[in-house]
Design a protein around this motif. Structure first.
Motif, PDB file in Angstrom:
ATOM      1  N   MET A   1     -15.885  30.649  49.576  1.00  0.00           N
ATOM      2  CA  MET A   1     -15.391  29.349  50.007  1.00  0.00           C
ATOM      3  C   MET A   1     -15.341  28.417  48.812  1.00  0.00           C
ATOM      4  N   ARG A   2     -14.234  27.706  48.647  1.00  0.00           N
ATOM      5  CA  ARG A   2     -14.122  26.775  47.544  1.00  0.00           C
ATOM      6  C   ARG A   2     -14.817  25.475  47.924  1.00  0.00           C
ATOM      7  N   SER A   3     -15.330  24.799  46.939  1.00  0.00           N
ATOM      8  CA  SER A   3     -15.937  23.506  47.207  1.00  0.00           C
ATOM      9  C   SER A   3     -14.957  22.375  47.005  1.00  0.00           C
ATOM     10  N   GLY A   4     -13.748  22.668  46.499  1.00  0.00           N
ATOM     11  CA  GLY A   4     -12.740  21.636  46.320  1.00  0.00           C
ATOM     12  C   GLY A   4     -12.964  20.871  45.042  1.00  0.00           C
ATOM     13  N   ARG A   5     -12.068  19.914  44.736  1.00  0.00           N
ATOM     14  CA  ARG A   5     -12.202  19.107  43.544  1.00  0.00           C
ATOM     15  C   ARG A   5     -13.373  18.159  43.661  1.00  0.00           C
ATOM     16  N   THR A   6     -14.027  17.899  42.564  1.00  0.00           N
ATOM     17  CA  THR A   6     -15.104  16.932  42.560  1.00  0.00           C
ATOM     18  C   THR A   6     -14.674  15.610  41.955  1.00  0.00           C
ATOM     19  N   ASP A   7     -13.535  15.567  41.211  1.00  0.00           N
ATOM     20  CA  ASP A   7     -13.035  14.305  40.687  1.00  0.00           C
ATOM     21  C   ASP A   7     -12.219  13.602  41.756  1.00  0.00           C
ATOM     22  N   PRO A   8     -12.470  12.304  41.974  1.00  0.00           N
ATOM     23  CA  PRO A   8     -11.721  11.600  43.018  1.00  0.00           C
ATOM     24  C   PRO A   8     -10.265  11.460  42.655  1.00  0.00           C
ATOM     25  N   PRO A   9      -9.337  11.811  43.551  1.00  0.00           N
ATOM     26  CA  PRO A   9      -7.927  11.645  43.286  1.00  0.00           C
ATOM     27  C   PRO A   9      -7.523  10.191  43.378  1.00  0.00           C
ATOM     28  N   SER A  10      -6.438   9.843  42.756  1.00  0.00           N
ATOM     29  CA  SER A  10      -5.916   8.485  42.836  1.00  0.00           C
ATOM     30  C   SER A  10      -5.393   8.222  44.233  1.00  0.00           C
ATOM     31  N   PRO A  11      -5.410   6.934  44.661  1.00  0.00           N
ATOM     32  CA  PRO A  11      -4.947   6.623  46.018  1.00  0.00           C
ATOM     33  C   PRO A  11      -3.521   7.105  46.244  1.00  0.00           C
ATOM     34  N   THR A  85     -19.656  18.178  59.770  1.00  0.00           N
ATOM     35  CA  THR A  85     -18.589  19.173  59.705  1.00  0.00           C
ATOM     36  C   THR A  85     -17.299  18.560  59.165  1.00  0.00           C
ATOM     37  N   LEU A  86     -16.935  17.386  59.676  1.00  0.00           N
ATOM     38  CA  LEU A  86     -15.732  16.719  59.182  1.00  0.00           C
ATOM     39  C   LEU A  86     -15.871  16.318  57.720  1.00  0.00           C
ATOM     40  N   VAL A  87     -17.053  15.868  57.326  1.00  0.00           N
ATOM     41  CA  VAL A  87     -17.299  15.518  55.924  1.00  0.00           C
ATOM     42  C   VAL A  87     -17.132  16.747  55.043  1.00  0.00           C
ATOM     43  N   ALA A  88     -17.656  17.886  55.502  1.00  0.00           N
ATOM     44  CA  ALA A  88     -17.519  19.120  54.726  1.00  0.00           C
ATOM     45  C   ALA A  88     -16.053  19.539  54.608  1.00  0.00           C
ATOM     46  N   ILE A  89     -15.277  19.369  55.674  1.00  0.00           N
ATOM     47  CA  ILE A  89     -13.839  19.681  55.599  1.00  0.00           C
ATOM     48  C   ILE A  89     -13.167  18.760  54.585  1.00  0.00           C
ATOM     49  N   GLY A  90     -13.509  17.466  54.620  1.00  0.00           N
ATOM     50  CA  GLY A  90     -12.957  16.536  53.640  1.00  0.00           C
ATOM     51  C   GLY A  90     -13.347  16.901  52.219  1.00  0.00           C
ATOM     52  N   HIS A  91     -14.580  17.353  52.029  1.00  0.00           N
ATOM     53  CA  HIS A  91     -15.051  17.790  50.711  1.00  0.00           C
ATOM     54  C   HIS A  91     -14.259  19.004  50.247  1.00  0.00           C
ATOM     55  N   LYS A  92     -13.996  19.913  51.166  1.00  0.00           N
ATOM     56  CA  LYS A  92     -13.237  21.122  50.833  1.00  0.00           C
ATOM     57  C   LYS A  92     -11.794  20.777  50.458  1.00  0.00           C
ATOM     58  N   VAL A  93     -11.226  19.828  51.187  1.00  0.00           N
ATOM     59  CA  VAL A  93      -9.823  19.478  50.979  1.00  0.00           C
ATOM     60  C   VAL A  93      -9.628  18.632  49.728  1.00  0.00           C
ATOM     61  N   GLY A  94     -10.498  17.623  49.519  1.00  0.00           N
ATOM     62  CA  GLY A  94     -10.233  16.690  48.427  1.00  0.00           C
ATOM     63  C   GLY A  94     -11.438  16.187  47.681  1.00  0.00           C
ATOM     64  N   GLY A  95     -12.608  16.804  47.843  1.00  0.00           N
ATOM     65  CA  GLY A  95     -13.756  16.376  47.084  1.00  0.00           C
ATOM     66  C   GLY A  95     -14.567  15.287  47.760  1.00  0.00           C
ATOM     67  N   PRO A  96     -15.596  14.770  47.073  1.00  0.00           N
ATOM     68  CA  PRO A  96     -16.550  13.855  47.716  1.00  0.00           C
ATOM     69  C   PRO A  96     -15.958  12.520  48.153  1.00  0.00           C
ATOM     70  N   TRP A  97     -14.966  11.992  47.418  1.00  0.00           N
ATOM     71  CA  TRP A  97     -14.403  10.707  47.833  1.00  0.00           C
ATOM     72  C   TRP A  97     -13.657  10.832  49.156  1.00  0.00           C
ATOM     73  N   LEU A  98     -12.860  11.867  49.296  1.00  0.00           N
ATOM     74  CA  LEU A  98     -12.138  12.066  50.548  1.00  0.00           C
ATOM     75  C   LEU A  98     -13.120  12.343  51.683  1.00  0.00           C
ATOM     76  N   ALA A  99     -14.215  13.036  51.382  1.00  0.00           N
ATOM     77  CA  ALA A  99     -15.233  13.298  52.395  1.00  0.00           C
ATOM     78  C   ALA A  99     -15.830  11.996  52.915  1.00  0.00           C
ATOM     79  N   ALA A 100     -16.116  11.048  52.003  1.00  0.00           N
ATOM     80  CA  ALA A 100     -16.682   9.763  52.417  1.00  0.00           C
ATOM     81  C   ALA A 100     -15.688   8.964  53.260  1.00  0.00           C
TER      82      ALA A 100
END
Length: 410
Positions: A1-11, A85-100
């Motif tokens: 399982m990938r953990s996704g990007r850890t750098d926050p993407p631009s808006p 669970t939703l936070v983890a999906i957000g982390h997988k998709v786009g990293g910690p910022w999207l998870a928050a």
């Protein structure tokens, strides 16, 4: 399982995601989270079907096996299972910022509504409306807890050991209602399950590289809250520390936190009456989103007696406090999930923890039924809500609306 990007993407930028590595826009993902929030009623088990439909079938952010793994991970952790669970999906998709951001979109609407509802009793008093219009919400809420206790008990009691732990949790917390007893019996259940498993290589070594900063923050809030709470008599600080503690002591979602909250807020601190507590729990059944949003109502009710702003601060302390530990824990654990799930003792301990938690819910149903009284009409409301929930044809919000209408008419 990938953990996704850890750098926050631009808006507004694309972020990598899910099936086939196709890019996903942040706004589109957050809209899907909001749709999940609008359709999620009834606790973690019901929420997962919504996640499966929206996140897997419709949008393919992850596969069904990935979702099941994330549910298993979040079930192991204390805190709100659906939110994590939703936070983890957000982390997988786009990293910690999207998870928050996903957590805010998921939880904020229900928290706002429950904050407003914490003023319900003042509103009724100001307009000279009898509190009797709410009288069936408490008995109805007991029906929800009874059904949750039955369903969770059927799920967690799988053998003689889990049955004994279930009864141990129920009997112990029935006679001892001090706040410390709840973490004690949960830890006992996990330890007993591991010690009696007699399985080889339970503590198998795995290689982990966790982001320790989140665990440090988790500990700082836990210890710092206790320290500051002893230095000040601020009600908001006390509430934040209490709800933060509920957030890291509870496994399995909103139903499990009810006995812990009731023992502390109603029986120990006497911040509200049994009827007021049950009214809030009944109202949250009619709202979509996380059941932990009940914390905003309970925090607001506990902060009454001062200004409206102080009551809002109490609701914010409750909402932030109860969600924060689960968020920090999933941020800490998710990046190392591949290794963590290989530790057999972690999975084994969960059997005992869940069995004890089922006992806590069962005895809370008994205590709250006793607290709501045994008037014939109240018992009839409880029986009716149990029957409608067991039938499964009437959505939870309509049951709540029916209880409100019955209080107004009768």
């Amino acid at each position: 399982m990938r953990s996704g990007r850890t750098d926050p993407p631009s808006p507004g930028k694309d972020v990598p995601a899910g099936q086939g590595n196709r890019p996903v826009r942040r706004a589109v993902f957050l809209k899907d989270v909001f749709l999940c929030a609008l359709g999620a009623y009834g606790g973690p088990e019901a929420h997962m079907s919504v996640f499966l439909d929206q996140m897997v079938v419709r949008r393919a952010y992850l596969g069904e096996a990935d979702l099941i793994e994330l549910i298993a991970l979040c079930s192991i952790l204390p805190g709100p299972t659906s939110t994590q669970t939703l936070v983890a999906i957000g982390h997988k998709v786009g990293g910690p910022w999207l998870a928050a951001l996903a957590m805010l979109v998921w939880a904020l609407p229900a928290l706002a509504v429950m904050t407003i509802l914490s003023f319900l009793y003042q509103f009724l008093a100001a307009w000279n409306i009898s509190f009797g219009v709410l009288r069936y919400l408490g008995p109805m809420a007991v029906g929800f807890i009874l059904v949750a206790a039955y369903r969770i008990g059927r799920k967690v009691v799988t053998d003689a050991l889990t049955m004994l732990l279930f009864l141990f949790g129920a009997v112990t917390t029935y006679f001892i209602r001090a706040p410390w007893i709840f973490p004690a019996v949960l830890l006992f259940g996990g330890a007993a399950s591991v010690l009696l498993a007699r399985e080889p290589d339970m503590w198998n070594r795995v290689r982990l590289s966790p982001p320790w900063i989140y665990l440090v923050l988790f500990a700082l809030f836990a210890l710092g809250g206790l320290f500051v709470e002893h230095l000040t008599d601020s009600r908001s600080v006390l509430l934040f520390e209490s709800f933060y503690r509920y957030g890291y002591l509870v496994f399995g979602g909103g139903q499990v936190v009810v006995p812990v909250m009731h023992s502390d807020l109603v029986q120990h601190w006497k911040f509200m009456t049994d009827q007021e507590f049950l009214t809030g729990y009944g109202l949250v059944q009619g709202l979509p989103g996380p059941m932990f949003s009940f914390a905003a109502y309970a925090g607001g009710m506990a902060a009454r007696g001062g200004s409206a702003l102080q009551q809002v601060f109490g609701a914010v302390a409750g909402g932030v406090g109860i969600f924060l530990p689960g968020l920090l824990l999933i941020y800490f654990v998710y990046p190392v999930w591949e290794g963590l799930r290989q530790i057999r003792a972690v999975r084994i301990s969960l059997r005992g923890i869940n069995a004890v938690a089922g006992g806590l819910i069962a005895v809370s149903a008994v205590i709250l039924m006793r607290a709501s009284g045994f008037q014939p009409d109240g018992l009839a409301a409880t029986a009716l809500s149990v029957g409608l929930l067991a039938w499964g044809k009437i959505p939870a919000p309509l049951i709540v609306l029916f209880a409100l209408c019955a209080g107004i008419v009768l």
